[in-house]
Write an enzyme that holds these catalytic residues in place. Structure first.
Site, PDB file in Angstrom:
ATOM      1  N   ARG A 109       0.876  -1.188   0.000  1.00  0.00           N
ATOM      2  CA  ARG A 109       0.000   0.000   0.000  1.00  0.00           C
ATOM      3  C   ARG A 109       0.902   1.223   0.000  1.00  0.00           C
ATOM      4  NH1 ARG A 109      -5.215   1.627   3.574  1.00  0.00           N
ATOM      5  NH2 ARG A 109      -6.051   0.111   2.107  1.00  0.00           N
ATOM      6  N   HIS A 136      -7.461   0.524  -6.283  1.00  0.00           N
ATOM      7  CA  HIS A 136      -7.654  -0.271  -5.062  1.00  0.00           C
ATOM      8  C   HIS A 136      -8.347  -1.586  -5.464  1.00  0.00           C
ATOM      9  CE1 HIS A 136      -7.823  -1.301  -0.984  1.00  0.00           C
ATOM     10  NE2 HIS A 136      -8.644  -0.395  -0.493  1.00  0.00           N
ATOM     11  N   GLN A 139     -10.162  -4.000  -2.911  1.00  0.00           N
ATOM     12  CA  GLN A 139     -11.461  -3.492  -2.474  1.00  0.00           C
ATOM     13  C   GLN A 139     -12.527  -3.854  -3.505  1.00  0.00           C
ATOM     14  OE1 GLN A 139     -12.340  -1.763   0.455  1.00  0.00           O
ATOM     15  NE2 GLN A 139     -14.344  -2.335  -0.360  1.00  0.00           N
ATOM     16  N   ASP A 231     -17.364   7.122  -1.346  1.00  0.00           N
ATOM     17  CA  ASP A 231     -16.097   7.048  -0.610  1.00  0.00           C
ATOM     18  C   ASP A 231     -15.808   8.456  -0.077  1.00  0.00           C
ATOM     19  OD1 ASP A 231     -13.621   6.252   0.395  1.00  0.00           O
ATOM     20  OD2 ASP A 231     -12.601   6.292  -1.542  1.00  0.00           O
ATOM     21  N   CYS A 272     -16.330   1.701   1.006  1.00  0.00           N
ATOM     22  CA  CYS A 272     -15.149   0.870   1.298  1.00  0.00           C
ATOM     23  C   CYS A 272     -14.698   0.990   2.752  1.00  0.00           C
ATOM     24  CB  CYS A 272     -14.010   1.264   0.366  1.00  0.00           C
ATOM     25  SG  CYS A 272     -13.556   3.006   0.513  1.00  0.00           S
ATOM     26  N   ARG A 300     -13.687  -8.495   2.244  1.00  0.00           N
ATOM     27  CA  ARG A 300     -12.258  -8.297   1.942  1.00  0.00           C
ATOM     28  C   ARG A 300     -11.499  -9.579   2.264  1.00  0.00           C
ATOM     29  NH1 ARG A 300      -9.990  -3.180   1.742  1.00  0.00           N
ATOM     30  NH2 ARG A 300      -8.147  -4.339   1.101  1.00  0.00           N
TER      31      ARG A 300
HETATM   32  N1   CP Z   1     -11.148  -0.099   2.661  1.00  0.00           N
HETATM   33  C1   CP Z   1      -9.859  -0.147   3.049  1.00  0.00           C
HETATM   34  O1   CP Z   1      -8.939  -0.404   2.259  1.00  0.00           O
HETATM   35  O2   CP Z   1      -9.679   0.030   4.378  1.00  0.00           O
HETATM   36  P1   CP Z   1      -8.290   0.235   5.140  1.00  0.00           P
HETATM   37  O3   CP Z   1      -7.736   1.572   4.730  1.00  0.00           O
HETATM   38  O4   CP Z   1      -8.650   0.185   6.599  1.00  0.00           O
HETATM   39  O5   CP Z   1      -7.353  -0.873   4.752  1.00  0.00           O
HETATM   40  N1  NVA Z   2      -9.988   6.682  -1.263  1.00  0.00           N
HETATM   41  C1  NVA Z   2      -9.545   6.316   0.061  1.00  0.00           C
HETATM   42  C2  NVA Z   2      -9.744   4.851   0.299  1.00  0.00           C
HETATM   43  C3  NVA Z   2      -9.281   4.355   1.635  1.00  0.00           C
HETATM   44  C4  NVA Z   2      -9.487   2.880   1.801  1.00  0.00           C
HETATM   45  C5  NVA Z   2      -8.095   6.722   0.238  1.00  0.00           C
HETATM   46  O1  NVA Z   2      -7.291   6.507  -0.670  1.00  0.00           O
HETATM   47  O2  NVA Z   2      -7.761   7.260   1.300  1.00  0.00           O
END
Ligand code: CP
Ligand code: NVA
Length: 314
Positions: A109, A136, A139, A231, A272, A300
């Site tokens: 990530r 993502h 997700q 989101d 999400c 997930r």
């Molecule tokens: N939805 C998601 O990816 O959550 P986190 O940021 O908690 O991993």
């Molecule tokens: N769009 C959000 C998703 C988090 C899971 C971000 O990137 O922060």
């Protein structure tokens, strides 16, 4: 072998585009089987190690990947990107080559999607994108599983995404157009989706017969849909834009009961998470009877277990 299919062994998951429709549907069906009968799969990844690199915070991704590996008989190592030499400028190429000699897959990530592509280019092991600024995909796999559990099919399901044209929206668009879900996206002017990803989705949509509609009008987007998805307005890394984003989104792009009234009476609400109640969604909607957000988060785990088993079991 418990997972039978071998063709997906060693595959990356960077954007979803590495996978075709049949492979994605196979993954979703395996995820359902694993959810129904987890004990059957508990030794599938015995002896395998997943390395997880985090340059941004995470709850779901971190815990569901680690729990998933443990439930499949494997193990996971969590690494903070800042504490690795990569955080001090060691080339991605060297990191990829070295890690490929210790572990069986990397979930990362980070901010730059390009860095993840570069890691995949040099690694001899599967690379899984656990969120970048652009995509993502894990997700979106959970989102597909959530839709499939409810509808039992994908073709022609109507999905509206209202909000920022961000990483979650991009992956949702690619996932939907891969499997034949119709998707309407309502974003404020200036917060539209990436043109290159739209082009890719349009190609997929031609094959899958899914319909893509883009608008700046959330009311139009949610009319008679099966699912409404939103989101956060400000993603991780964009905190400096918080105020300007609030101004662009607050007036029209909140999912509240009034807006959701345009959807089918049995619509499902998707997010999400993490969510900001009172911003992109009201408490009444996210904590109300249409909300699927905890099922979605639970999925997930199952979707990623299927992904890990398909790509790592040998
Ligand atoms: N939805 C998601 O990816 O959550 P986190 O940021 O908690 O991993
Ligand atoms: N769009 C959000 C998703 C988090 C899971 C971000 O990137 O922060």
């Amino acid at each position: 072998m418990l997972v039978e299919e071998k063709e997906m062994y060693g595959k990356d998951m960077l954007t979803l585009l590495e996978w075709d429709k049949d492979e994605i549907i196979h993954l979703i069906k395996l995820a359902l089987a694993m959810k129904t009968n987890p004990s059957h799969y508990r030794h599938v990844l015995s002896g395998k190690i997943l390395g997880m690199i985090f340059d941004k915070p995470s709850t779901r991704t971190r815990v569901s990947f680690e729990a998933g590996m443990l439930q499949l008989g494997g193990q996971a190592i969590v690494m903070n990107g800042k504490e690795l030499q990569i955080g001090r400028g060691e080339p991605i190429k060297d990191t990829a080559n070295v890690m490929s000699r210790y572990i069986d897959a990397i979930m990362i990530r980070t901010f730059s999607h390009q860095e993840v592509e570069e890691l995949a280019e040099h690694a001899a092991i599967p690379i899984i994108n656990g969120l970048t600024d652009l995509h993502h995909p894990c997700q979106a796999l959970a989102d597909l599983l959530t839709i499939y559990e409810i509808k039992d099919h994908f073709q022609g399901v109507e999905l509206a995404y209202v909000g920022d044209g961000n990483n979650v929206c991009h992956s949702l668009l690619l996932a939907a157009t891969l499997v034949g879900v119709n998707i309407r996206i309502a974003t404020p002017v200036g917060y539209e989706i990436d043109q290159k990803i739209l082009d890719q989705a349009q190609k997929l949509a031609k094959e899958s017969k899914s319909v893509i509609q883009l608008t700046n009008d959330p009311v139009e987007a949610v009319q008679e849909v099966d699912f409404i998805y939103t989101d956060v307005w400000t993603s991780m890394g964009q905190e400096k834009e918080n105020q300007s984003r609030f101004q662009a989104f607050a007036e029209k792009y909140q999912i509240n009961e009034e807006l959701a009234a345009g959807a089918k009476t049995d619509y499902g609400f998707l997010h999400c998470l993490p969510a900001h109640r009172g911003e992109e969604v009201t408490e009444a909607v996210i904590d109300g009877p249409h909300s699927l957000v905890y099922e979605q988060a639970a999925n997930r785990l199952h979707a990623q277990k299927a992904l890990l088993a398909l790509t790592l079991e040998n």
